[in-house]
Scaffold this active site. Structure first.
Site, mmCIF file in Angstrom:
data_model
loop_
_atom_site.group_PDB
_atom_site.id
_atom_site.type_symbol
_atom_site.label_atom_id
_atom_site.label_comp_id
_atom_site.label_asym_id
_atom_site.label_seq_id
_atom_site.Cartn_x
_atom_site.Cartn_y
_atom_site.Cartn_z
ATOM 1 N N GLU A 195 44.375 23.049 61.955
ATOM 2 C CA GLU A 195 45.365 22.118 61.409
ATOM 3 C C GLU A 195 45.573 22.311 59.910
ATOM 4 O O GLU A 195 46.677 22.155 59.394
ATOM 5 C CB GLU A 195 44.960 20.665 61.723
ATOM 6 N N ASP A 196 44.513 22.707 59.223
ATOM 7 C CA ASP A 196 44.589 22.825 57.759
ATOM 8 C C ASP A 196 45.642 23.845 57.332
ATOM 9 O O ASP A 196 46.410 23.625 56.398
ATOM 10 C CB ASP A 196 43.218 23.178 57.163
ATOM 11 N N PHE A 197 45.689 24.960 58.042
ATOM 12 C CA PHE A 197 46.641 26.027 57.719
ATOM 13 C C PHE A 197 48.082 25.514 57.865
ATOM 14 O O PHE A 197 48.938 25.747 57.019
ATOM 15 C CB PHE A 197 46.396 27.206 58.660
#
Ligand SMILES: CCCCCCCC/C=C\CCCCCCCC(=O)N[C@@H](CO[C@@H]1OC[C@@H](O)[C@H](O)[C@H]1O)[C@H](O)/C=C/CCCCCCCCCCCCC
Ligand SMILES: O=c1ccn([C@@H]2O[C@H](COP(=O)(O)OP(=O)(O)O)[C@@H](O)[C@H]2O)c(=O)[nH]1
Length: 373
Positions: A206-208
């Site tokens: 999710e961070d990307f």
């Protein structure tokens, strides 16, 4: 020392009267020997307006007791605990866990902070200081606190202070998305514009994708001056290798060109290629070129690690040497292991089998979430 200063130079903090409120999301899964100490550092932030939103997925999670005892110890700190297990928004367990805290957040600047992160009392202030008008996401560069777990902790520190730092700082300098979700601050409205945090539950990394959406909205991503101090009590070489393999699988799925670029950006493989090329072109002794190349790389990595550590290393030069050689020698083998299958193993034992891991349409059989709404 000047170079150290450049990396760790904190920007002047904003006027204390005008500090923006921050909601800190803390997704927890289980307890490790350092959890209490790590979480306590969040109750001791020198920052006037923040709230702590802890969440667990399971009502029997022993982390509940740790959080409750800290809430009792620090009644003046605004802290809440959510038991989020009955809410399923997608295959990403971390997002499922955080989503209730996210929705309850009373401030519109949000920090996501993994369970193993240790913060200095001025870390939140440092992150906020970098949130200028044109910035949408402030990241802490992943690093690790020095832990007394022998070789495994030196090895982790050398990994984050050399390979990871080189790529994170390099990518950040030239504007490549190199987001890591372990500790970051962002503007809630930028996620709300694209469906909120739950819109990212379909991604394992999710961070990307959060970073990508924020950049799309013409906001900058910056690193703050303090790196993220990972300080989980779970520190073994085998556990670390599993994390590295999982991350490598995710990177390969999101950015397939890294499957080639990553190994050839490593010291040993690049050394072999350069020695072969120079031998072929100019008939130079490949052994001499390889040894010189490796020596230069080793010395540069030592300097980089000192810069990231911002002081003397907490272990000997010999330990650095052994950990460095081990990391460099195992890098290629770990890359190969990450391509062995397309299953992603997480700490919570979940296994996802999306063909390219990017998006997963709906619940995955075997994840254990079926029937939940
Ligand atoms: C000239 C080109 C040279 C190219 C050389 C490429 C070499 C790149 C090698 C490695 C890159 C390291 C990148 C650091 C990220 C490592 C950690 C990671 O993989 N994290 C992923 C997963 O994170 C967890 O996901 C689950 C979540 O719940 C957790 O909270 C997360 O921590 C993460 O998703 C990674 C995202 C970004 C990867 C982008 C990598 C781009 C790297 C480009 C480097 C370019 C360097 C240029 C130097 C001049
Ligand atoms: O199903 C999960 C998996 C992870 N996490 C949380 O997500 C964060 C990162 O965990 P992970 O094991 O993915 O970390 P990594 O090894 O990638 O750093 C931690 O705070 C975990 O408690 C969670 O809440 N639910």
């Amino acid at each position: 020392r000047d170079i150290c200063y450049l990396m760790h130079r904190p920007v002047p903090p904003p006027d204390p009267e005008n500090l923006h409120g921050v909601s800190i999301l803390k997704p927890l899964t289980g307890v490790d020997p350092n959890l209490y100490k790590n979480l306590e550092t969040f109750f001791n932030q020198k920052y006037p307006a923040y709230e702590l939103l802890f969440s667990v997925q399971d009502e029997n999670d022993p982390a509940i007791m740790v959080v409750q005892s800290l809430i009792q110890k620090y009644p003046k700190v605004d802290a809440k605990l959510f038991i989020a297990g009955l809410r399923y928004v997608g295959p990403n367990g971390k997002i499922n866990n955080m989503v209730r805290g996210y929705e309850a957040a009373k401030y519109d600047w949000i920090v996501i902070s993994d369970s193993g992160i240790y913060m200095r009392p001025d870390t939140l202030l440092d992150m906020v200081s970098y949130m200028k008008a044109d910035v949408g996401l402030v990241l802490q560069m992943p690093y690790t606190a020095h832990r007394k777990y022998g070789f495994a902790s030196v090895y982790e520190q050398v990994y984050f202070g050399t390979f990871q730092a080189r790529n994170s700082l390099g990518a950040n300098a030239i504007g490549i998305n190199c987001s890591t979700g372990m500790s970051c601050l962002f503007r809630k409205e930028l996620l709300e514009n694209v469906g909120g945090l739950q819109a990212f539950a379909k991604y394992l990394a999710e961070d990307f994708f959060i970073c990508k959406e924020i950049v799309k909205q013409k906001y900058k991503t910056v690193l703050c001056s303090q790196p993220a101090m990972q300080n989980s009590g779970n520190c073994t070489v085998e556990h670390f290798h599993k994390r590295l393999i999982r991350w490598s699988q995710l990177r390969g799925a999101m950015l397939p060109h890294l499957i080639i670029l990553e190994p050839i950006s490593e010291c040993m493989l690049m050394g072999v290629l350069i020695s072969w090329a120079l031998d072929f072109l100019f008939n130079v002794s490949p052994m001499t070129v390889f040894l010189l190349h490796t020596l230069m790389w080793f010395l540069s990595d030592y300097c980089l690690l000192r810069i990231v550590e911002n002081g003397p290393l907490p272990f000997s030069k010999f330990e650095f040497f052994v950990a460095w050689i081990t990391r460099e020698s195992l890098a290629f083998w770990l890359s190969l292991r990450s391509h062995k299958n397309n299953e992603v193993h997480t700490d919570t034992g979940l296994t996802a089998v999306p063909p390219r891991l990017m998006t997963v349409p709906g619940p995955i059989p075997g994840l254990g979430h079926e029937g939940l709404s």
